[in-house]
Design a protein around this motif. Structure first.
Motif, PDB file in Angstrom:
ATOM      1  N   LEU A  19      13.649   7.543  -6.984  1.00 28.87           N
ATOM      2  CA  LEU A  19      13.566   8.829  -6.288  1.00 28.87           C
ATOM      3  C   LEU A  19      14.950   9.456  -6.155  1.00 28.87           C
ATOM      4  O   LEU A  19      15.110  10.669  -6.314  1.00 28.87           O
ATOM      5  CB  LEU A  19      12.936   8.642  -4.908  1.00 28.87           C
ATOM      6  N   LEU A  20      15.961   8.615  -5.864  1.00 27.63           N
ATOM      7  CA  LEU A  20      17.329   9.125  -5.768  1.00 27.63           C
ATOM      8  C   LEU A  20      17.784   9.726  -7.094  1.00 27.63           C
ATOM      9  O   LEU A  20      18.405  10.793  -7.123  1.00 27.63           O
ATOM     10  CB  LEU A  20      18.277   8.009  -5.338  1.00 27.63           C
TER      11      LEU A  20
ATOM     12  N   VAL B  38      19.020  13.563  -7.524  1.00 29.73           N
ATOM     13  CA  VAL B  38      20.358  13.909  -8.018  1.00 29.73           C
ATOM     14  C   VAL B  38      20.251  14.832  -9.235  1.00 29.73           C
ATOM     15  O   VAL B  38      21.004  15.809  -9.361  1.00 29.73           O
ATOM     16  CB  VAL B  38      21.150  12.639  -8.367  1.00 29.73           C
ATOM     17  N   ARG B  39      19.323  14.536 -10.136  1.00 32.30           N
ATOM     18  CA  ARG B  39      19.134  15.412 -11.310  1.00 32.30           C
ATOM     19  C   ARG B  39      18.747  16.826 -10.873  1.00 32.30           C
ATOM     20  O   ARG B  39      19.253  17.818 -11.404  1.00 32.30           O
ATOM     21  CB  ARG B  39      18.074  14.819 -12.234  1.00 32.30           C
ATOM     22  N   HIS B  40      17.837  16.911  -9.911  1.00 31.85           N
ATOM     23  CA  HIS B  40      17.398  18.220  -9.420  1.00 31.85           C
ATOM     24  C   HIS B  40      18.558  18.947  -8.745  1.00 31.85           C
ATOM     25  O   HIS B  40      18.750  20.162  -8.952  1.00 31.85           O
ATOM     26  CB  HIS B  40      16.240  18.035  -8.433  1.00 31.85           C
TER      27      HIS B  40
ATOM     28  N   ARG C 245       0.835  -1.208   0.000  1.00 31.93           N
ATOM     29  CA  ARG C 245       0.000   0.000   0.000  1.00 31.93           C
ATOM     30  C   ARG C 245       0.867   1.254   0.000  1.00 31.93           C
ATOM     31  O   ARG C 245       0.598   2.217  -0.724  1.00 31.93           O
ATOM     32  CB  ARG C 245      -0.933   0.003   1.212  1.00 31.93           C
ATOM     33  N   LEU C 246       1.913   1.263   0.841  1.00 30.88           N
ATOM     34  CA  LEU C 246       2.777   2.436   0.904  1.00 30.88           C
ATOM     35  C   LEU C 246       3.528   2.657  -0.407  1.00 30.88           C
ATOM     36  O   LEU C 246       3.692   3.794  -0.854  1.00 30.88           O
ATOM     37  CB  LEU C 246       3.774   2.279   2.051  1.00 30.88           C
ATOM     38  N   ILE C 247       3.969   1.570  -1.027  1.00 36.06           N
ATOM     39  CA  ILE C 247       4.686   1.697  -2.293  1.00 36.06           C
ATOM     40  C   ILE C 247       3.769   2.254  -3.370  1.00 36.06           C
ATOM     41  O   ILE C 247       4.153   3.160  -4.124  1.00 36.06           O
ATOM     42  CB  ILE C 247       5.265   0.333  -2.717  1.00 36.06           C
ATOM     43  N   GLN C 248       2.556   1.736  -3.460  1.00 36.91           N
ATOM     44  CA  GLN C 248       1.605   2.240  -4.450  1.00 36.91           C
ATOM     45  C   GLN C 248       1.267   3.701  -4.198  1.00 36.91           C
ATOM     46  O   GLN C 248       1.166   4.501  -5.123  1.00 36.91           O
ATOM     47  CB  GLN C 248       0.333   1.386  -4.429  1.00 36.91           C
ATOM     48  N   ARG C 249       1.099   4.050  -2.936  1.00 36.62           N
ATOM     49  CA  ARG C 249       0.800   5.445  -2.602  1.00 36.62           C
ATOM     50  C   ARG C 249       1.974   6.351  -2.955  1.00 36.62           C
ATOM     51  O   ARG C 249       1.792   7.452  -3.483  1.00 36.62           O
ATOM     52  CB  ARG C 249       0.485   5.551  -1.104  1.00 36.62           C
ATOM     53  N   ALA C 250       3.197   5.882  -2.682  1.00 40.64           N
ATOM     54  CA  ALA C 250       4.384   6.686  -2.981  1.00 40.64           C
ATOM     55  C   ALA C 250       4.552   6.883  -4.480  1.00 40.64           C
ATOM     56  O   ALA C 250       4.967   7.957  -4.933  1.00 40.64           O
ATOM     57  CB  ALA C 250       5.623   6.024  -2.385  1.00 40.64           C
ATOM     58  N   LYS C 251       4.240   5.852  -5.280  1.00 44.99           N
ATOM     59  CA  LYS C 251       4.377   5.961  -6.729  1.00 44.99           C
ATOM     60  C   LYS C 251       3.466   7.054  -7.298  1.00 44.99           C
ATOM     61  O   LYS C 251       3.811   7.684  -8.304  1.00 44.99           O
ATOM     62  CB  LYS C 251       4.050   4.626  -7.381  1.00 44.99           C
ATOM     63  N   ALA C 252       2.318   7.256  -6.669  1.00 45.46           N
ATOM     64  CA  ALA C 252       1.355   8.236  -7.167  1.00 45.46           C
ATOM     65  C   ALA C 252       1.518   9.611  -6.521  1.00 45.46           C
ATOM     66  O   ALA C 252       0.828  10.554  -6.901  1.00 45.46           O
ATOM     67  CB  ALA C 252      -0.065   7.725  -6.941  1.00 45.46           C
ATOM     68  N   ALA C 253       2.429   9.730  -5.555  1.00 47.31           N
ATOM     69  CA  ALA C 253       2.564  10.964  -4.788  1.00 47.31           C
ATOM     70  C   ALA C 253       3.598  11.902  -5.400  1.00 47.31           C
ATOM     71  O   ALA C 253       4.468  11.476  -6.166  1.00 47.31           O
ATOM     72  CB  ALA C 253       2.958  10.630  -3.346  1.00 47.31           C
TER      73      ALA C 253
ATOM     74  N   PRO D 293       7.056  14.168  -5.420  1.00 48.54           N
ATOM     75  CA  PRO D 293       8.370  13.686  -4.970  1.00 48.54           C
ATOM     76  C   PRO D 293       8.627  13.801  -3.475  1.00 48.54           C
ATOM     77  O   PRO D 293       9.128  12.858  -2.870  1.00 48.54           O
ATOM     78  CB  PRO D 293       9.338  14.561  -5.771  1.00 48.54           C
ATOM     79  N   LEU D 294       8.306  14.934  -2.859  1.00 46.90           N
ATOM     80  CA  LEU D 294       8.592  15.106  -1.435  1.00 46.90           C
ATOM     81  C   LEU D 294       7.775  14.144  -0.582  1.00 46.90           C
ATOM     82  O   LEU D 294       8.287  13.545   0.373  1.00 46.90           O
ATOM     83  CB  LEU D 294       8.329  16.550  -1.008  1.00 46.90           C
ATOM     84  N   GLU D 295       6.511  13.977  -0.910  1.00 44.17           N
ATOM     85  CA  GLU D 295       5.668  13.037  -0.166  1.00 44.17           C
ATOM     86  C   GLU D 295       6.115  11.606  -0.408  1.00 44.17           C
ATOM     87  O   GLU D 295       6.143  10.780   0.523  1.00 44.17           O
ATOM     88  CB  GLU D 295       4.194  13.195  -0.560  1.00 44.17           C
TER      89      GLU D 295
END
Length: 272
Positions: free
Chosen positions: A133-134, A138-140, A93-101, A103-105
């Motif tokens: 995310l890393l 790094v790009r940013h 659930r957390l992974i799916q939520r993170a994928k849709a969130a 970047p900061l969230e």
């Protein structure tokens, strides 16, 4: 979804290997113990109690625990008489939520998962998301570190040893920027990886290398940095990304101002 059903008290129990993390050996033993106790209590109650519903509940719940211990799959959800309970896979659930969130969230969710789920390093989907995310971070950070007269190049399909980005400073110095390890990774470096990385890095059109590493264990990376610097005669700096995003300016300054040799980094990594 596979289901096992126990009739008589309108009960349904759900197990799904695709949605659940397998139980550990200790958890299976605990489930077996609880199941035996509940089933035993229910069996005794059949003869000494007039509470048929309570007896049935004890037998059904005890049976659930026994099934968990036998199959190794945790209880995900079910319905017993008028009560219904649904339990999901927290990590998924957390992974799916993170994928849709945003970047900061997403970073907050992944960091929370890493802190609270010790087995996350064995989940390929979690590690892949953490590394993705890393890469974005790094790009940013490279964009933020770019000087007005500088240039930022994005190599196409980089392989192991190729820089993720090449930052050309106003002085003409070309710095190869690498995203080495994410927080959910171990930071360990195999001999095969070190050999391939060093061979490719020697061909990179860069004057120095800047590595961003978020894994807490970085001794192998330091040893690899010493080897790369020794064999390519190019400076290597490592930016610690494990606790907070610190930017790349300090690493760039180090590359521009320190001696080409990496001090006190030990021998090359020989693990795995």
């Amino acid at each position: 979804m596979s289901q096992s059903e126990t009739s008589g008290v309108s009960a349904r129990v759900q197990f799904d290997p695709a949605e659940a993390d397998p139980l550990s050996q200790r958890q299976r033993v605990g489930a077996a113990t609880a199941g035996v106790l509940l089933v035993g209590t229910g069996a005794v109650a059949l003869f000494v109690s007039d509470n048929g519903a309570g007896t049935a509940v004890a037998l059904v719940v005890g049976g659930v625990f026994l099934l968990m211990s036998i199959t190794g799959m945790p209880f995900l959800g079910g319905r017993l008489m008028d009560a219904e309970l649904l339990m999901g896979r927290r990590r998924a659930r957390l992974i799916q939520r993170a994928k849709a969130a945003p970047p900061l969230e997403a970073r907050f969710l992944v960091d929370t998962l890493i802190l609270t789920d010790p087995e996350v390093m064995g989940d390929p989907s979690a590690v892949a998301l953490d590394f993705a995310l890393l890469l974005d971070e790094v790009r940013h950070a490279a964009d933020e570190a770019l000087e007005p007269e500088g240039e930022l190049h994005h190599p196409t399909s980089p392989e192991v040893g190729d820089p993720l980005l090449v930052l050309k400073r106003s002085t003409g110095q070309r710095i190869g920027i690498y995203a080495m390890t994410a927080k959910s990774e171990t930071g360990r470096v195999s001999t095969a990886f070190a050999d391939q990385f060093t061979a490719r890095a020697a061909q990179a059109q860069c004057d120095a290398f800047l590595w961003v590493a978020a894994a807490s264990f970085q001794d192998d990376l330091k040893s690899l940095a010493a080897r790369v610097q020794r064999e390519t005669d190019k400076r290597v700096a490592i930016v610690d990304w494990s606790t907070r995003r610190v930017g790349l300016d300090r690493g760039i300054y180090e590359l521009a101002n320190r001696d080409p040799h990496v001090p006190n980094q030990g021998a090359p990594a020989t693990r795995e």
